[in-house]
Design an enzyme around this catalytic site. Structure first.
Site, PDB file in Angstrom:
ATOM      1  CG  HIS A 131     -12.328  15.745   0.392  1.00 49.33           C
ATOM      2  ND1 HIS A 131     -10.766  15.754   0.464  1.00 49.33           N
ATOM      3  CD2 HIS A 131     -12.869  14.533   0.566  1.00 49.33           C
ATOM      4  CE1 HIS A 131     -10.341  14.306   0.215  1.00 49.33           C
ATOM      5  NE2 HIS A 131     -11.379  13.892   0.173  1.00 49.33           N
ATOM      6  CB  CYS A 175      -8.805  17.285   2.691  1.00 50.77           C
ATOM      7  SG  CYS A 175      -7.422  17.606   2.322  1.00 50.77           S
TER       8      CYS A 175
HETATM    9 CA   LIG Z   1      -5.690  19.186   2.485  1.00 51.04          CA
END
Ligand SMILES: [Ca+2]
Length: 493
Positions: A136, A85
Site C-alpha cells: 500500500h 493505511c
Molecule cells: Ca488500515
C-alpha cells in the site's frame, strides 16, 4: 592403554557430533552478541479496544494477542502516524512523519529511493529481510491500474526498498485489482472480473464482507488471503531457519484483517459476539498465534523481538457499538480516519524473552516512526540526525530502563500533540465517519483537548485556551518547516 583408547573414543565422538550440534542449536555467538530476529505484525484497521488485554469488556476472544501481552509489554499511548493505511505504513517503513511527503498513490512509489527504511537499516546490519502482506505504498510508474503491463516487474516496491523477499498485495483487500505479487512480479495476472460485494444487513455500505468490483486473478479468493499470508510468514521462518539459521531475520507481516472484507472462515465464522468484524478479528488473532507457535517450534522464540500493532482505528460506527455492545476503540472517541484518538491510538505489544519483562505496561507516548531508531538501537547502528528526525529510540521504554525522549507527536497534517495537550485543525471527525455514520459533527476552527483530564475528548477547549492553541499551532508550523528543509527529494517522474 585402556585410558588412551577411551580418550581416542571421546575425541572421535566429539568430532563426529560437532556438525549435529551446530545444525541443531543456536549460533556459536554468545547470547549477548547474537542479534535478535525481529517480527513486526501489523493488523489492518483493528481497534484499540478489540483485544481483551486492552479491553476486558471486549466481545472478541483474542487469546494469542493476550498471551503476547502477558509475556511482554503493552503500550497504552501508542499511535499510528496516520489514521488510515497509507500514511501509517509510510511512517513505519521510513521512520518519517507522513506530512513530510505527498501521500497520493498516483505519484507512484511513495518511499523515495534514497530514503532509508526499517528494511534497509536491518539489511545493512546483516539481516535477511522479508515482507509478507499488504504494501500500500505504490509502485514506480503505476498511477492507473488499467494501464499496467503485468508481465513487467513492479519497481519501487518492497524489494527495492529494503526487503530481500516480498509476497503480498499492492493495497487493501477491498481495492482492485486483486492479485498476488512475489518479489517484484505479478504471480497471476488479474485477467478476470469480479462484481462488488456486500453483506446483507451490514451497518453501512463499507462494513461487512465489502469489496469493490474490478479486475481479479482467476485463482484469487478474498477468503483465502489472510490464511495465505499466515502460511507464507510461517514458511519464510521455517525455510530461513533451515537454510540460514546463523543470520538474523526481520519479518514484517502486514495482515489484511480485520480491514474489510470481513470474511472469517470456519472455525471462526459466527463465533464472536461482535458480528463479522469480531469473527474476522478472531481469525487475525489466530494468525498471530500461528506465527508465535512457529517461533517456538523452531526454537527461536527466545531470541526474537515480536511486536504486534494495528495500522489505524477500526471501521466501527456508533451503530455498531449499540448493535453489539462492543467498543472497538475502548473508551476513545471516533474510528478509522478520525483525528480523535479512536482513529490512531492503537494496540502496541512487544515481547522479547529475557529482555522485556512479562506482563508490563507503559504509558510512554510512541509512534510507528520510532521503529527505525528503535531497531537501530537494537542492532547498535547509529543513524544520521536527518534520518531519525521523527524517530525516537524506544528501547529504554521497551526494556523498562528509563524513558524515551518522545513527548508529543503529529498525525498526518491534522493533529499535533505535546504532553497531554492535543490540537486538531478543523474537525476530529474524518471523511468515512462523516459520509457513512449517522449523525454528524460540526466543523469548527479546531478542537483542543487535554487527554489526561479528558481522554474521551468530550470537552473542546479551543475557545477557552487560545494560548495553548497558539503554542500547538507554532509546534505544527515547526514540523512543517523541518519538512521543507529536508534534503530528500520527492520529485518522482
Ligand atoms: Ca488500515
Amino acid at each position: 592403554m585402556k585410558g588412551s583408547i577411551a580418550i581416542l573414543f571421546l575425541l572421535l565422538l566429539a568430532c563426529s557430533s560437532r556438525p549435529t550440534t551446530q545444525a541443531g542449536k543456536a549460533p556459536a555467538q554468545s547470547p549477548e552478541k547474537a542479534l535478535p530476529n525481529i517480527v513486526f505484525i501489523l493488523a489492518d484497521d483493528m481497534g484499540y479496544g478489540d483485544a481483551g488485554c486492552y479491553n476486558p469488556e471486549s466481545k472478541i476472544p483474542t487469546p494469542a494477542i493476550d498471551r503476547l501481552a502477558a509475556e511482554g509489554i503493552r503500550f497504552t499511548d501508542a499511535h499510528a502516524p496516520g489514521a488510515w493505511c497509507v500514511p501509517s505504513r509510510y511512517g513505519f517503513i521510513t521512520g518519517q512523519y507522513p506530512l513530510r511527503a505527498n501521500m497520493d498513490l498516483k505519484r507512484g512509489s511513495l518511499v523515495a529511493k534514497d530514503r532509508p527504511t526499517v528494511g534497509s537499516l536491518l539489511q545493512r546490519n546483516g539481516y535477511r529481510t522479508a515482507m509478507i502482506g499488504k504494501w500500500h505504498l505504490g509502485f514506480e510508474g503505476v498511477s492507473d491500474w488499467n494501464k499496467v503491463d503485468y508481465r513487467q516487474p513492479f519497481r519501487g516496491g518492497p524489494v527495492d526498498r529494503g526487503f530481500d523477499y516480498f509476497f503480498g498485495m499492492h493495497a487493501s483487500l477491498d481495492i482492485p485489482p486483486y492479485f498476488y505479487l512475489e518479489n517484484n512480479r505479478c504471480v497471476t495476472a488479474p485477467a478476470d472480473s469480479v462484481a462488488g460485494h456486500q453483506s446483507p444487513g451490514a451497518t453501512t455500505a463499507i462494513s461487512g464482507a465489502f469489496w469493490r468490483g474490478g479486475k481479479i486473478a482467476p485463482d484469487f479468493k478474498h477468503q483465502e488471503v489472510l490464511p495465505t499470508f499466515t502460511r507464507k510468514a510461517v514458511s519464510f521462518m521455517e525455510s530461513h531457519v533451515k537454510e540460514q539459521r546463523k543470520q538474523p531475520f526481520f519479518l514484517y507481516v502486514a495482515l489484511t484483517g480485520p480491514h474489510t472484507p470481513w470474511v472469517a472462515q470456519p472455525p471462526f465464522a459466527g463465533k464472536s459476539a461482535a458480528g463479522e468484524y469480531g469473527d474476522f478479528t478472531m481469525q487475525v488473532d489466530y494468525s498471530v498465534g500461528e506465527i508465535l507457535k512457529t517461533l517456538e517450534k523452531l526454537g527461536i522464540a527466545e531470541n526474537t523481538l515480536v511486536i504486534f500493532s494495528s495500522d489505524n482505528g477500526p471501521v466501527w460506527f456508533t451503530e455498531d457499538v449499540q448493535k453489539f455492545n462492543h467498543r472497538a476503540t475502548a473508551n476513545f472517541r471516533g474510528m478509522k480516519v478520525d483525528a480523535w484518538e479512536g482513529g490512531h491510538r492503537v494496540p502496541f505489544i512487544a515481547r522479547w524473552p529475557g529482555k522485556i519483562g512479562p506482563n508490563t505496561t507503559s504509558a510512554q507516548p510512541l509512534c510507528f516512526t520510532d521503529m527505525l531508531a528503535t531497531f537501530a538501537a537494537v542492532v547498535g547502528d547509529s543513524l544520521p540526525p536527518n534520518e531519525k528526525r521523527d524517530s525516537y529510540d524506544m528501547l529504554p521504554a521497551l526494556l523498562n530502563k528509563g524513558t524515551a525522549q518522545r513527548k508529543g507527536l503529529v498525525v498526518e497534517g491534522h493533529t499535533v500533540r505535546e504532553g497531554d495537550w492535543k490540537l486538531i485543525f478543523g474537525s476530529g471527525m474524518g471523511v468515512l465517519h462523516r459520509q457513512y455514520g449517522k449523525g454528524n459533527a460540526p466543523v469548527g476552527k479546531g478542537e483542543l483537548y487535554n487527554l489526561h483530564e479528558d481522554p474521551a475528548e468530550t470537552r473542546n477547549l479551543y475557545d477557552t485556551h487560545p494560548e495553548k492553541v497558539a503554542e500547538l499551532t507554532r509546534r505544527m508550523e515547526q514540523y512543517r518547516a523541518e519538512g521543507s528543509a529536508a534534503s530528500e527529494s520527492h520529485s518522482h517522474k
